[in-house]
Design a protein around this motif. Structure first.
Motif, PDB file in Angstrom:
ATOM      1  N   ALA A  16      15.794  11.016  20.961  1.00 12.33           N
ATOM      2  CA  ALA A  16      16.249  10.579  19.641  1.00 12.33           C
ATOM      3  C   ALA A  16      15.598  11.406  18.543  1.00 12.33           C
ATOM      4  CB  ALA A  16      15.937   9.100  19.448  1.00 12.33           C
ATOM      5  N   ALA A  17      14.300  11.679  18.700  1.00  8.46           N
ATOM      6  CA  ALA A  17      13.576  12.469  17.704  1.00  8.46           C
ATOM      7  C   ALA A  17      14.128  13.885  17.613  1.00  8.46           C
ATOM      8  CB  ALA A  17      12.085  12.502  18.044  1.00  8.46           C
ATOM      9  N   ILE A  18      14.393  14.497  18.757  1.00  6.06           N
ATOM     10  CA  ILE A  18      14.917  15.867  18.776  1.00  6.06           C
ATOM     11  C   ILE A  18      16.282  15.924  18.089  1.00  6.06           C
ATOM     12  CG2 ILE A  18      15.818  17.695  20.272  1.00  6.06           C
ATOM     13  CD1 ILE A  18      13.622  16.895  22.308  1.00  6.06           C
ATOM     14  N   ALA A  19      17.129  14.949  18.388  1.00 10.10           N
ATOM     15  CA  ALA A  19      18.484  14.949  17.834  1.00 10.10           C
ATOM     16  C   ALA A  19      18.474  14.855  16.310  1.00 10.10           C
ATOM     17  CB  ALA A  19      19.280  13.792  18.435  1.00 10.10           C
ATOM     18  N   SER A  20      17.649  13.968  15.775  1.00  6.95           N
ATOM     19  CA  SER A  20      17.621  13.811  14.315  1.00  6.95           C
ATOM     20  C   SER A  20      16.862  14.946  13.643  1.00  6.95           C
ATOM     21  CB  SER A  20      17.005  12.461  13.931  1.00  6.95           C
ATOM     22  OG  SER A  20      15.720  12.310  14.486  1.00  6.95           O
ATOM     23  N   ALA A  32      21.629  12.145  10.301  1.00  8.21           N
ATOM     24  CA  ALA A  32      20.412  12.199  11.116  1.00  8.21           C
ATOM     25  C   ALA A  32      20.238  10.904  11.899  1.00  8.21           C
ATOM     26  CB  ALA A  32      19.195  12.449  10.228  1.00  8.21           C
ATOM     27  N   ASP A  33      20.530   9.785  11.246  1.00  4.68           N
ATOM     28  CA  ASP A  33      20.437   8.496  11.917  1.00  4.68           C
ATOM     29  C   ASP A  33      21.457   8.400  13.039  1.00  4.68           C
ATOM     30  OD1 ASP A  33      19.347   5.746  12.043  1.00  4.68           O
ATOM     31  OD2 ASP A  33      21.366   5.162  11.455  1.00  4.68           O
ATOM     32  N   ALA A  34      22.680   8.818  12.773  1.00  8.54           N
ATOM     33  CA  ALA A  34      23.741   8.756  13.786  1.00  8.54           C
ATOM     34  C   ALA A  34      23.410   9.625  14.994  1.00  8.54           C
ATOM     35  CB  ALA A  34      25.072   9.199  13.170  1.00  8.54           C
ATOM     36  N   ALA A  35      22.835  10.784  14.756  1.00 11.23           N
ATOM     37  CA  ALA A  35      22.459  11.675  15.858  1.00 11.23           C
ATOM     38  C   ALA A  35      21.382  11.040  16.721  1.00 11.23           C
ATOM     39  CB  ALA A  35      21.980  13.014  15.302  1.00 11.23           C
ATOM     40  N   ALA A  36      20.402  10.395  16.079  1.00  8.35           N
ATOM     41  CA  ALA A  36      19.334   9.730  16.819  1.00  8.35           C
ATOM     42  C   ALA A  36      19.867   8.556  17.623  1.00  8.35           C
ATOM     43  CB  ALA A  36      18.249   9.264  15.854  1.00  8.35           C
ATOM     44  N   VAL A  37      20.760   7.789  17.021  1.00  9.23           N
ATOM     45  CA  VAL A  37      21.361   6.640  17.705  1.00  9.23           C
ATOM     46  C   VAL A  37      22.095   7.085  18.958  1.00  9.23           C
ATOM     47  CG1 VAL A  37      23.157   4.869  17.531  1.00  9.23           C
ATOM     48  CG2 VAL A  37      21.555   5.186  15.652  1.00  9.23           C
ATOM     49  N   GLU A  38      22.918   8.102  18.819  1.00  8.96           N
ATOM     50  CA  GLU A  38      23.704   8.577  19.960  1.00  8.96           C
ATOM     51  C   GLU A  38      22.807   9.091  21.084  1.00  8.96           C
ATOM     52  OE1 GLU A  38      27.447  11.605  20.951  1.00  8.96           O
ATOM     53  OE2 GLU A  38      26.661  11.432  18.912  1.00  8.96           O
ATOM     54  N   ALA A  39      21.772   9.857  20.733  1.00 10.59           N
ATOM     55  CA  ALA A  39      20.868  10.403  21.749  1.00 10.59           C
ATOM     56  C   ALA A  39      20.069   9.294  22.434  1.00 10.59           C
ATOM     57  CB  ALA A  39      19.916  11.409  21.102  1.00 10.59           C
ATOM     58  N   ASP A  85      14.649   1.470  16.398  1.00  9.31           N
ATOM     59  CA  ASP A  85      14.904   2.123  15.117  1.00  9.31           C
ATOM     60  C   ASP A  85      14.933   3.621  15.418  1.00  9.31           C
ATOM     61  OD1 ASP A  85      15.223   2.926  12.541  1.00  9.31           O
ATOM     62  OD2 ASP A  85      13.602   1.716  11.713  1.00  9.31           O
ATOM     63  N   PRO A  86      16.096   4.141  15.792  1.00  3.99           N
ATOM     64  CA  PRO A  86      16.197   5.533  16.272  1.00  3.99           C
ATOM     65  C   PRO A  86      15.710   6.581  15.287  1.00  3.99           C
ATOM     66  CG  PRO A  86      18.169   4.299  16.809  1.00  3.99           C
ATOM     67  CD  PRO A  86      17.377   3.439  15.868  1.00  3.99           C
ATOM     68  N   CYS A  87      15.847   6.297  13.985  1.00  5.02           N
ATOM     69  CA  CYS A  87      15.345   7.231  12.966  1.00  5.02           C
ATOM     70  C   CYS A  87      14.687   6.406  11.872  1.00  5.02           C
ATOM     71  CB  CYS A  87      16.475   8.093  12.413  1.00  5.02           C
ATOM     72  SG  CYS A  87      15.951   9.349  11.219  1.00  5.02           S
ATOM     73  N   GLU A  88      13.451   6.024  12.114  1.00  5.97           N
ATOM     74  CA  GLU A  88      12.724   5.230  11.132  1.00  5.97           C
ATOM     75  C   GLU A  88      12.277   6.159  10.004  1.00  5.97           C
ATOM     76  OE1 GLU A  88       9.792   2.297   9.486  1.00  5.97           O
ATOM     77  OE2 GLU A  88       9.056   4.061  10.512  1.00  5.97           O
ATOM     78  N   GLY A  89      12.723   5.857   8.788  1.00  9.17           N
ATOM     79  CA  GLY A  89      12.457   6.759   7.671  1.00  9.17           C
ATOM     80  C   GLY A  89      13.546   7.805   7.555  1.00  9.17           C
ATOM     81  N   THR A  90      14.809   7.357   7.418  1.00 10.43           N
ATOM     82  CA  THR A  90      15.915   8.324   7.312  1.00 10.43           C
ATOM     83  C   THR A  90      15.785   9.205   6.073  1.00 10.43           C
ATOM     84  OG1 THR A  90      17.257   6.605   6.246  1.00 10.43           O
ATOM     85  CG2 THR A  90      17.563   6.921   8.609  1.00 10.43           C
ATOM     86  N   ASN A  91      15.314   8.627   4.986  1.00  9.13           N
ATOM     87  CA  ASN A  91      15.113   9.431   3.771  1.00  9.13           C
ATOM     88  C   ASN A  91      14.029  10.485   3.988  1.00  9.13           C
ATOM     89  OD1 ASN A  91      17.006   8.246   1.964  1.00  9.13           O
ATOM     90  ND2 ASN A  91      15.671   6.464   1.758  1.00  9.13           N
ATOM     91  N   LEU A  92      12.989  10.098   4.731  1.00  9.63           N
ATOM     92  CA  LEU A  92      11.906  11.041   5.023  1.00  9.63           C
ATOM     93  C   LEU A  92      12.424  12.215   5.836  1.00  9.63           C
ATOM     94  CD1 LEU A  92       9.101   8.476   5.974  1.00  9.63           C
ATOM     95  CD2 LEU A  92       9.478   9.572   3.751  1.00  9.63           C
ATOM     96  N   CYS A  93      13.272  11.903   6.815  1.00  7.25           N
ATOM     97  CA  CYS A  93      13.865  12.965   7.635  1.00  7.25           C
ATOM     98  C   CYS A  93      14.766  13.850   6.785  1.00  7.25           C
ATOM     99  CB  CYS A  93      14.659  12.343   8.789  1.00  7.25           C
ATOM    100  SG  CYS A  93      15.523  13.539   9.838  1.00  7.25           S
ATOM    101  N   ALA A  94      15.624  13.232   5.987  1.00  2.35           N
ATOM    102  CA  ALA A  94      16.573  13.988   5.173  1.00  2.35           C
ATOM    103  C   ALA A  94      15.880  14.919   4.196  1.00  2.35           C
ATOM    104  CB  ALA A  94      17.487  13.021   4.420  1.00  2.35           C
ATOM    105  N   ASN A  95      14.725  14.490   3.699  1.00  2.00           N
ATOM    106  CA  ASN A  95      13.995  15.275   2.696  1.00  2.00           C
ATOM    107  C   ASN A  95      12.810  16.039   3.272  1.00  2.00           C
ATOM    108  OD1 ASN A  95      15.618  14.417   0.450  1.00  2.00           O
ATOM    109  ND2 ASN A  95      14.629  12.415   0.618  1.00  2.00           N
TER     110      ASN A  95
END
Length: 333
Positions: A16-20, A32-39, A85-95
């Motif tokens: 999940a981490a790699i995907a996002s 990024a969240d959707a990619a983590a969810v799918e993985a 929570d596949p991508c906890e901190g989606t804003n953090l990832c995006a930025n």
């Protein structure tokens, strides 16, 4: 729940981490969240287990994958409940900011509190303060107790608080006692867990965040022997969030009652939020953070940094994994 399953759970958060992480810094938080969810879902599907999502991406009609109640795994093997929570901190990832990670908690069937999508007042503290600090106390009282338990002066303590309007008075009180405040924009799971380890520079988490993430934090802190308490927040005047602009206190109480929660002011301890005989937390960094590094993409490999905390053997394992690409010619240390 066994050691083989724990290894596979580690791989779930790594994937999940790699995907996002492939979308880090692109400003695409939903993608990024959707990619983590799918993985995450894809890797879960390969595990020999009767898995069930008890905290996920939303109700079935709101989320196509990892929705609450979804069955995951092969359908045979041990029964396992998941809070994810596949991508906890989606804003953090995006930025491309610090602290985003892929996380989950797992337990035997029925071992995780099915937290509603509400807010939760939280208090996390080190093992030395377990059962001594209390969410019913004022921040000032808890800081004095924490100071005594850790044998540190109050002005040596650092408290993590979500940077929200609702915490204006809390932050003022903490600073008034002489303690340091470390505001965070998102992602309080990693901050809560950091309280369980000496040397992180984080001594306490106070304030209101999302309730589902509270369950994941509680699972980790229970396994670490740290202190965690949570109390649901249902009054929009306290939550002070635009998401509840059209909600009422009475309406939220009705929603809780319909979910079977009648003691709406109950204070939950870690072993109530994560009550299973066996409890596991797993997290893998998407971006660099307090506890581990984010995903690093190299020519011939991808590197992940993760943490697995388990009650099965009372361990906290920090793991650095090299995922070797096909045709790799040179893997550096």
């Amino acid at each position: 729940m066994n050691q083989t399953l724990i290894q596979e759970i580690l791989e779930v958060v790594e994937q999940a981490a790699i995907a996002s992480a492939k979308l880090t810094g692109l400003g695409q938080k939903d993608e990024a969240d959707a990619a983590a969810v799918e993985a995450m879902r894809l890797r879960m599907g390969k595990i020999e287990m009767k898995g069930k999502i008890v905290i996920g991406e939303g109700e079935r009609d709101e989320a196509p994958m990892l929705y609450i109640g979804e069955e995951v795994g092969s359908g045979s093997g041990p029964g396992v409940d998941f809070a994810v929570d596949p991508c906890e901190g989606t804003n953090l990832c995006a930025n491309n900011q610090r602290g985003s990670m892929a996380v989950l908690a797992a337990s035997d069937t029925g071992g995780l509190f099915n937290a509603p999508d509400f807010y939760m007042n939280k208090l996390a503290a080190p093992p030395a303060a377990k059962g001594k600090v209390d969410i019913r106390n004022s921040a000032s009282e808890n800081l004095k107790i924490l100071s005594d338990c850790l044998e540190l002066a109050i002005d040596e303590l650092t408290v993590v608080v979500m940077d929200r309007t609702r915490h204006k008075d809390l932050i003022k009180e903490i600073r008034g006692c002489g303690a340091k405040v470390q505001p965070i924009s998102d992602g309080d799971v990693q901050a809560a867990i950091a309280c369980g380890f000496a040397g992180t520079g984080t001594h306490c988490l106070m304030g209101i965040g999302a309730a589902p993430e509270g369950v994941i934090s509680a699972a980790a802190m229970r396994a670490l022997g740290g202190h965690f308490q949570g109390q649901l927040v249902y009054d929009p005047a306290i939550a002070q969030t635009s998401e509840w602009a059209d909600y009422t206190k009475e309406g939220n109480i009705k929603r809780l009652n319909e979910m079977g929660i009648t003691d709406i002011d109950k204070i939950y301890e870690a072993n109530e939020l994560a009550s299973g005989e066996n409890v596991v937390f797993a997290g893998s960094g998407i971006t660099d953070g307090l506890l581990f590094d984010g995903v690093k993409f190299e020519k011939d490999c991808v590197r992940t940094s993760s943490l697995v905390i388990s009650t099965l053997d009372s361990t906290a394992r920090f793991t650095n994994t090299v995922h070797i690409k096909d045709g790799a010619k040179s893997i550096s240390l």
